[in-house]
Design a protein around this motif. Structure first.
Motif, short mmCIF file in Angstrom:
data_model
loop_
_atom_site.label_atom_id
_atom_site.label_comp_id
_atom_site.label_asym_id
_atom_site.label_seq_id
_atom_site.Cartn_x
_atom_site.Cartn_y
_atom_site.Cartn_z
N ALA A 32 52.26 42.48 44.92
CA ALA A 32 52.08 43.89 45.24
C ALA A 32 52.66 44.81 44.16
O ALA A 32 52.50 46.03 44.24
N ALA A 33 53.32 44.24 43.17
CA ALA A 33 53.85 45.06 42.08
C ALA A 33 52.82 45.31 41.00
O ALA A 33 52.98 46.20 40.18
N TRP A 34 51.73 44.50 40.99
CA TRP A 34 50.74 44.67 39.92
C TRP A 34 49.30 44.72 40.41
O TRP A 34 48.48 45.44 39.83
N LEU A 35 48.96 44.03 41.49
CA LEU A 35 47.58 44.06 41.97
C LEU A 35 47.08 45.48 42.28
O LEU A 35 45.92 45.79 41.98
N PRO A 36 47.92 46.36 42.87
CA PRO A 36 47.42 47.70 43.17
C PRO A 36 47.03 48.50 41.94
O PRO A 36 46.31 49.51 42.06
N PHE A 37 47.47 48.07 40.78
CA PHE A 37 47.29 48.88 39.58
C PHE A 37 46.27 48.27 38.61
O PHE A 37 46.14 48.71 37.48
N VAL A 38 45.55 47.25 39.08
CA VAL A 38 44.40 46.75 38.33
C VAL A 38 43.21 47.56 38.81
O VAL A 38 42.77 47.39 39.94
N GLY A 39 42.74 48.47 38.01
CA GLY A 39 41.83 49.50 38.45
C GLY A 39 40.44 49.03 38.84
O GLY A 39 40.07 47.87 38.64
N GLY A 40 39.68 49.95 39.39
CA GLY A 40 38.28 49.70 39.70
C GLY A 40 38.03 48.70 40.79
O GLY A 40 36.96 48.08 40.84
N GLY A 41 38.99 48.51 41.71
CA GLY A 41 38.83 47.55 42.79
C GLY A 41 39.15 46.12 42.41
O GLY A 41 39.09 45.22 43.26
N GLY A 71 42.03 44.73 41.69
CA GLY A 71 43.21 44.20 42.38
C GLY A 71 42.85 43.68 43.75
O GLY A 71 43.25 42.57 44.15
N GLU A 72 42.06 44.46 44.50
CA GLU A 72 41.63 44.03 45.82
C GLU A 72 40.72 42.80 45.73
O GLU A 72 40.84 41.87 46.53
N TYR A 73 39.83 42.81 44.77
CA TYR A 73 38.90 41.68 44.60
C TYR A 73 39.66 40.40 44.29
O TYR A 73 39.42 39.36 44.94
N LEU A 74 40.57 40.44 43.35
CA LEU A 74 41.32 39.24 42.98
C LEU A 74 42.22 38.77 44.12
O LEU A 74 42.32 37.58 44.41
N GLY A 75 42.89 39.72 44.78
CA GLY A 75 43.81 39.36 45.84
C GLY A 75 43.13 38.80 47.08
O GLY A 75 43.60 37.84 47.69
N THR A 84 39.85 37.54 47.37
CA THR A 84 38.90 36.44 47.20
C THR A 84 39.47 35.22 46.49
O THR A 84 38.91 34.14 46.60
N GLY A 85 40.54 35.38 45.73
CA GLY A 85 41.05 34.27 44.94
C GLY A 85 40.20 33.96 43.73
O GLY A 85 40.32 32.89 43.13
N ALA A 86 39.33 34.90 43.35
CA ALA A 86 38.46 34.69 42.18
C ALA A 86 39.29 34.48 40.92
O ALA A 86 40.36 35.07 40.77
N ARG A 87 38.77 33.67 40.01
CA ARG A 87 39.46 33.39 38.75
C ARG A 87 38.85 34.23 37.63
O ARG A 87 37.63 34.39 37.56
N LEU A 88 39.70 34.71 36.76
CA LEU A 88 39.25 35.47 35.60
C LEU A 88 39.10 34.58 34.38
O LEU A 88 39.88 33.63 34.20
N LYS A 89 38.14 34.89 33.55
CA LYS A 89 38.09 34.30 32.22
C LYS A 89 39.17 34.94 31.37
O LYS A 89 39.62 36.07 31.64
N GLY A 90 39.58 34.25 30.32
CA GLY A 90 40.62 34.78 29.46
C GLY A 90 40.27 36.13 28.87
O GLY A 90 41.10 37.04 28.80
N VAL A 122 32.22 44.94 41.27
CA VAL A 122 33.54 44.89 41.88
C VAL A 122 33.92 46.28 42.40
O VAL A 122 34.41 46.43 43.53
N GLU A 123 33.71 47.29 41.60
CA GLU A 123 34.05 48.65 42.01
C GLU A 123 33.22 49.08 43.22
O GLU A 123 33.73 49.71 44.15
N SER A 124 31.95 48.73 43.21
CA SER A 124 31.06 49.15 44.29
C SER A 124 31.50 48.61 45.64
O SER A 124 31.46 49.33 46.65
N TYR A 125 31.98 47.38 45.68
CA TYR A 125 32.28 46.74 46.96
C TYR A 125 33.77 46.73 47.32
O TYR A 125 34.10 46.56 48.51
#
Length: 222
Positions: free
Chosen positions: A15-24, A26-30, A32-38, A94-97
C-alpha cells in the motif's frame, strides 16, 4: 503481486507504492496478480534500469566497472537498454477498466460489459474469477487507504499488520485455503469462502479486515 491467488493481499508495504502507479496500474497489478515485462516495469517507473539479457559477458563487465569506480548506477547505465516511454494500447485498457473505479464489483461490471469485444477484458475477467473475492476486495480497499496514507511506510505497515491478523483469525478464511491449494496440496483448485457472484456483499463487508489488532502495534513488532 500474486497474493489474491492465495487468499491474502499485497503485503509488506504494497500500500506504500501500488496506489501511486498511475492509470489504474496499481489496482490492476494488485487485484489480478498480473506480471510485468521488464520494459514495462521501467516504463512505469517501478524499475531504475532495464537490461534485456543479463549475459555472463555483461555481468563481468558490470562487476569490473563497479570494482573500478564504485558507481553501481553508472555501471548499470552502461548495460541498460533504452525503453520507449510512450503510452501503449495496454495502458488504455488498464486505465479504462481499473482507473477511478469505486469498487471491485464496478471493475468486474466494466470487464463483463466489454468482454465480448476486448480480448484483454475477457482474459482479465476469466483470471479474476478464480481469485479470492475477499482478497480482491481487501486489496482494493488497502490501495485506497494507502493512497490516503501518502506513502507513510510505518502507517502502511501498521495497517497491513492488522489486515494479516484479521485474515488469519477469520473462521474459514481464504488464506488457509489458498495456501493449501497453491503451496501444500498444489492442486490449484481453491474453494473460496465466497463465490465471485457474492462480490457485492463481500465488498460491503471489507471493513472487517481493517479493525486494529487486539494486540495493538508497537515498533518492536516490526
Amino acid at each position: 503481486m500474486p497474493e489474491t491467488g492465495i487468499g491474502l493481499f499485497p503485503d509488506v508495504g504494497g500500500a506504500a507504492w501500488l496506489p501511486f502507479v498511475g492509470g489504474g496500474w496499481g489496482e490492476y497489478l494488485g487485484l489480478t496478480g498480473a506480471r510485468l515485462k521488464g520494459s514495462d516495469a521501467k516504463r512505469l517507473e517501478l524499475a531504475t534500469h532495464y537490461v534485456p539479457a543479463w549475459t555472463e559477458e555483461k555481468e563481468k563487465a558490470f562487476l569490473a566497472r563497479v570494482e573500478e569506480t564504485g558507481d553501481v548506477g553508472g555501471a548499470l547505465d552502461e548495460q541498460a537498454a533504452p525503453v520507449d516511454g510512450s503510452r501503449t494500447a495496454l495502458d488504455d485498457e488498464v486505465e479504462s477498466y481499473f482507473h477511478g473505479k469505486e469498487s471491485v464489483p464496478a471493475i468486474l461490471e466494466g470487464l463483463r460489459a466489454a468482454a465480448g469485444g476486448s480480448e484483454f477484458a475477457a482474459r482479465t475477467l476469466e483470471g479474476m474469477a478464480g481469485l479470492s473475492p475477499s482478497s480482491m476486495c481487501a486489496t482494493f480497499e488497502q490501495i485506497s487507504r494507502g493512497r490516503e496514507l501518502a506513502g507513510d511506510v510505518e502507517r502502511v505497515l501498521e495497517m497491513e499488520f492488522g489486515m494479516t491478523q484479521a485474515m488469519m483469525r477469520e473462521p474459514g478464511g481464504d488464506f488457509y485455503e489458498g495456501i493449501r491449494a497453491v503451496l501444500v496440496d498444489k492442486d490449484g483448485k481453491p474453494s473460496w469462502k465466497h463465490g465471485i457472484e457474492d462480490i457485492e456483499s463481500v465488498s460491503r463487508d471489507v471493513g472487517m479486515y481493517f479493525v486494529p489488532p487486539e494486540t495493538g502495534w508497537t515498533k518492536n513488532d516490526a
